[in-house]
Design a protein around this motif. Sequence first.
Motif, mmCIF file in Angstrom:
data_model
loop_
_atom_site.group_PDB
_atom_site.id
_atom_site.type_symbol
_atom_site.label_atom_id
_atom_site.label_comp_id
_atom_site.label_asym_id
_atom_site.label_seq_id
_atom_site.Cartn_x
_atom_site.Cartn_y
_atom_site.Cartn_z
ATOM 1 N N ASN A 97 0.806 -1.232 0.000
ATOM 2 C CA ASN A 97 0.000 0.000 0.000
ATOM 3 C C ASN A 97 0.835 1.276 0.000
ATOM 4 O O ASN A 97 0.281 2.373 0.024
ATOM 5 N N ILE A 98 2.165 1.134 0.031
ATOM 6 C CA ILE A 98 3.017 2.313 0.246
ATOM 7 C C ILE A 98 3.969 2.532 -0.925
ATOM 8 O O ILE A 98 4.663 1.607 -1.364
ATOM 9 N N ILE A 99 4.023 3.777 -1.384
ATOM 10 C CA ILE A 99 5.056 4.153 -2.368
ATOM 11 C C ILE A 99 5.823 5.359 -1.816
ATOM 12 O O ILE A 99 5.213 6.262 -1.211
ATOM 13 N N ILE A 100 7.136 5.335 -1.992
ATOM 14 C CA ILE A 100 7.970 6.483 -1.589
ATOM 15 C C ILE A 100 8.103 7.411 -2.793
ATOM 16 O O ILE A 100 8.382 6.962 -3.910
ATOM 17 N N VAL A 101 7.888 8.691 -2.552
ATOM 18 C CA VAL A 101 7.928 9.664 -3.650
ATOM 19 C C VAL A 101 8.914 10.788 -3.322
ATOM 20 O O VAL A 101 9.428 10.874 -2.205
ATOM 21 N N ALA A 102 9.116 11.653 -4.326
ATOM 22 C CA ALA A 102 10.103 12.734 -4.179
ATOM 23 C C ALA A 102 9.455 13.971 -3.553
ATOM 24 O O ALA A 102 9.219 14.974 -4.232
ATOM 25 N N GLY A 103 9.142 13.902 -2.269
ATOM 26 C CA GLY A 103 8.530 15.042 -1.576
ATOM 27 C C GLY A 103 7.018 15.017 -1.702
ATOM 28 O O GLY A 103 6.461 14.362 -2.596
ATOM 29 N N GLY A 104 6.380 15.751 -0.782
ATOM 30 C CA GLY A 104 4.914 15.745 -0.729
ATOM 31 C C GLY A 104 4.273 16.200 -2.029
ATOM 32 O O GLY A 104 3.241 15.677 -2.462
ATOM 33 N N ILE A 105 4.894 17.162 -2.693
ATOM 34 C CA ILE A 105 4.318 17.699 -3.925
ATOM 35 C C ILE A 105 4.219 16.614 -5.005
ATOM 36 O O ILE A 105 3.300 16.609 -5.803
ATOM 37 N N GLU A 106 5.168 15.671 -4.999
ATOM 38 C CA GLU A 106 5.115 14.675 -6.070
ATOM 39 C C GLU A 106 3.873 13.790 -5.970
ATOM 40 O O GLU A 106 3.311 13.381 -6.979
ATOM 41 N N SER A 107 3.434 13.513 -4.743
ATOM 42 C CA SER A 107 2.213 12.715 -4.614
ATOM 43 C C SER A 107 1.035 13.427 -5.278
ATOM 44 O O SER A 107 0.203 12.795 -5.926
ATOM 45 N N TYR A 249 5.601 10.112 0.942
ATOM 46 C CA TYR A 249 5.019 8.794 0.675
ATOM 47 C C TYR A 249 3.520 8.914 0.448
ATOM 48 O O TYR A 249 2.898 9.905 0.834
ATOM 49 N N ALA A 250 2.978 7.909 -0.232
ATOM 50 C CA ALA A 250 1.532 7.828 -0.410
ATOM 51 C C ALA A 250 1.073 6.469 0.087
ATOM 52 O O ALA A 250 1.781 5.465 -0.067
ATOM 53 N N TYR A 251 -0.112 6.460 0.683
ATOM 54 C CA TYR A 251 -0.729 5.226 1.183
ATOM 55 C C TYR A 251 -2.103 5.116 0.537
ATOM 56 O O TYR A 251 -2.950 6.000 0.699
ATOM 57 N N ALA A 252 -2.273 4.046 -0.224
ATOM 58 C CA ALA A 252 -3.544 3.883 -0.935
ATOM 59 C C ALA A 252 -3.844 2.400 -1.104
ATOM 60 O O ALA A 252 -2.968 1.551 -0.888
ATOM 61 N N ASP A 253 -5.064 2.111 -1.521
ATOM 62 C CA ASP A 253 -5.425 0.725 -1.821
ATOM 63 C C ASP A 253 -4.491 0.169 -2.901
ATOM 64 O O ASP A 253 -4.008 0.920 -3.745
#
Length: 398
Positions: A97-107, A249-253
């Motif tokens: 459920n988790i992806i690491i991204v390049a800062g909050g803006i990237e999500s 990071y983003a947490y989603a289904d």
Amino acid sequence: MVKFARRVAYMQETADVIRYLFESMTDPETISFGGGAPAREALPIEQVHDIANEVLTRENRGAQALQYGNPIGIPDLRQAVIDRLLAPKGLKARLENIIIVAGGIESLNLVSQLYLEPGDVILVESPTFVHAVQVFKMFEARCIACETDNNGLVIEDVEAKIKQYAPKMIYVIPTFQNPSGRTMSLERREALAELGSQYDIVILEDDPYCELRYSGESLPPIKYFDQTGNTIYVNSFSKIFSPGSRLGYAYADESILRKLYEAKTATNSHTNVVTQILCAEFFNRGLFEPHLKLICDIHRERRDVMMACIKNMLPEGVKYVYPDGGLFTWVELPEQIDTTAMLNDAIALKVAYMPGREFFVEGQPIRNNCMRISFGSVVPEKIQIGIERLAHVIHSGL
Ligand SMILES: Cc1ncc(COP(=O)(O)O)c(C=O)c1O
């Protein structure tokens, strides 16, 4: 000259405002309450230095750090997100459920890639985060503001606007909101999650300030109440570790996460592995929790000094938000004062803030008499001097 794509014009206006404000705040003599940076003293410089020395070696994680990475992020940082950041909020995530991204803006960018067609409507808070609007405009979306009060989004107005505009998405910053510093109540969090499910709308929950709580009780995120997977929870390491490391990071289904993975791959392959490793080791070595206590102590003191100065120095009739955390307060001056026009006078007196106008989009009245004031990156003694200067500028405008 080759013509720019249409989206360039859409985001131009917001980009110009942001550029002007940052350029006008670069004088080192100016006390700037304008930005949203955490305290310099809250950056874990020594810890990161030690970690880098130990792990960026041939024997340890040096090769992993300098090699290509996985679009989804390194497993130990994703696990740290699950165990140390989400579990304490009552969120039960798995690695899938988790992806690491390049800062909050990237999500915000990746989620927009998944859902937005030109002309789609996004409901936002009034006021809302100016960079988010810039991202949504890049996708040629239309941002419509909903009413807010001291408890966050007014649910009745959100529902009325859902019926009026059939939005694809609702973007919300529920905790210590940027720019207002307000926090959405428990009841409204639950109600918003339910609206997302009922009308099949994406709730994009952006929560980068939630860990920075200085008083009051923590609240569960909107995602906690999500029964259908309509809420996507995004967060950043900028305020709790380092903005320069560009991690979030983003947490989603799982079904959404697979699509985020594809969007991430097409965007920039993966997030910087060097900073992911430094951050993961920061958690693995048990450094995060004591550091969080330290940064909350630093920012709490600044919040307290700022709020006392605002109370004692600004003219009567000025209204302001008392934030239980985060980096901002929101000040409402008498109606006749235009804070955009006043900024030049303030800068001449060597103090800066963010004029409120920039945080408003269509759907709600534009408030020219408001300002966002950040206490994050100014030391207490300078907060006092800065608010004194600001009080002087405001008095002159009355
Ligand atoms: C509401 C909100 N979302 C996202 C971000 C982006 O943070 P990052 O620096 O991780 O891109 C910020 C930063 O100020 C913010 O205030």
